[in-house]
Design a protein around this motif. Structure first.
Motif, PDB file in Angstrom:
ATOM      1  N   ALA A   1      45.884  50.221  39.146  1.00  0.00           N
ATOM      2  CA  ALA A   1      46.133  48.691  39.258  1.00  0.00           C
ATOM      3  C   ALA A   1      47.296  48.349  40.411  1.00  0.00           C
ATOM      4  N   LEU A   2      46.807  47.234  40.893  1.00  0.00           N
ATOM      5  CA  LEU A   2      47.778  46.549  42.094  1.00  0.00           C
ATOM      6  C   LEU A   2      49.093  46.280  41.417  1.00  0.00           C
ATOM      7  N   ALA A   3      50.210  46.258  42.038  1.00  0.00           N
ATOM      8  CA  ALA A   3      51.674  45.974  41.601  1.00  0.00           C
ATOM      9  C   ALA A   3      51.519  44.459  40.970  1.00  0.00           C
ATOM     10  N   ALA A   4      50.672  43.563  41.560  1.00  0.00           N
ATOM     11  CA  ALA A   4      50.610  42.392  41.019  1.00  0.00           C
ATOM     12  C   ALA A   4      49.788  42.034  39.807  1.00  0.00           C
ATOM     13  N   ALA A   5      49.077  43.093  39.448  1.00  0.00           N
ATOM     14  CA  ALA A   5      48.284  43.123  38.331  1.00  0.00           C
ATOM     15  C   ALA A   5      49.176  42.764  37.066  1.00  0.00           C
ATOM     16  N   ALA A   6      48.724  41.639  36.224  1.00  0.00           N
ATOM     17  CA  ALA A   6      49.568  41.292  35.167  1.00  0.00           C
ATOM     18  C   ALA A   6      48.909  40.552  34.468  1.00  0.00           C
ATOM     19  N   PRO A   7      48.940  40.527  33.023  1.00  0.00           N
ATOM     20  CA  PRO A   7      47.939  39.573  32.283  1.00  0.00           C
ATOM     21  C   PRO A   7      47.986  37.934  32.585  1.00  0.00           C
ATOM     22  N   ALA A   8      49.060  37.423  33.298  1.00  0.00           N
ATOM     23  CA  ALA A   8      49.079  36.120  33.651  1.00  0.00           C
ATOM     24  C   ALA A   8      48.760  36.090  35.155  1.00  0.00           C
ATOM     25  N   THR A   9      48.383  36.888  35.961  1.00  0.00           N
ATOM     26  CA  THR A   9      48.152  36.782  37.151  1.00  0.00           C
ATOM     27  C   THR A   9      47.023  35.960  37.315  1.00  0.00           C
ATOM     28  N   ARG A  10      47.029  35.102  38.170  1.00  0.00           N
ATOM     29  CA  ARG A  10      45.743  34.133  38.812  1.00  0.00           C
ATOM     30  C   ARG A  10      45.171  34.978  39.890  1.00  0.00           C
ATOM     31  N   TRP A  11      43.797  35.222  39.778  1.00  0.00           N
ATOM     32  CA  TRP A  11      42.793  35.885  40.818  1.00  0.00           C
ATOM     33  C   TRP A  11      41.826  34.847  40.998  1.00  0.00           C
ATOM     34  N   ILE A  12      41.332  34.810  42.153  1.00  0.00           N
ATOM     35  CA  ILE A  12      40.131  34.030  42.664  1.00  0.00           C
ATOM     36  C   ILE A  12      39.387  34.827  43.335  1.00  0.00           C
ATOM     37  N   LEU A  13      37.998  35.539  42.643  1.00  0.00           N
ATOM     38  CA  LEU A  13      37.149  36.365  43.444  1.00  0.00           C
ATOM     39  C   LEU A  13      36.085  35.774  44.127  1.00  0.00           C
TER      40      LEU A  13
END
Length: 127
Positions: free
Chosen positions: A63-75
């Protein structure tokens, strides 16, 4: 808390810049050869499609360091289809901040972002 069915799965290309400016991470899930041929998504992390689930899921071994349940990702994929599939799987893992761009990189290109917007995205990517 919103039910899973009430959680949006997609955004339109015209919302992309606003989402990234507001703190979402753009993730270009196209393969390297496609990025080389069709160009990059300015400001996006580049992650191979086969690695997206492991890289964005908190607690996975890669997992990336920024990966968290609340992280917002735009694929972002070519046309949105691969990104939709991955967004669905990530949301099923409990990551409700994952969205995909309808129409993918092609829609972003058609939206013809002005140069000042491209500069903002490049600045965001530097941080």
């Amino acid at each position: 808390m919103a039910s899973r069915s009430a959680v949006p799965l997609s955004i339109t290309a015209d919302r992309f810049v606003d989402e990234v400016t507001a703190g979402a991470y753009a993730v270009d899930i196209r393969g390297q050869q496609t990025r080389d041929t069709d160009g990059i998504v300015v400001g996006a992390l580049a992650i191979e499609p086969a690695d997206v689930l492991d890289r964005l899921t908190p607690g996975s071994g890669h997992a990336l360091a920024a990966a968290a349940p609340a992280t917002r990702w735009i694929l972002v994929s070519d046309d949105g289809h691969d990104a939709e599939w991955l967004a669905w799987h990530l949301q099923a893992r409990g990551l409700t901040g994952v969205r995909f761009v309808v129409g993918g990189q092609r829609a972003l290109r058609r939206s013809a972002m002005p140069d000042h917007v491209r500069r903002v995205l490049a600045t965001v990517a530097e941080h």
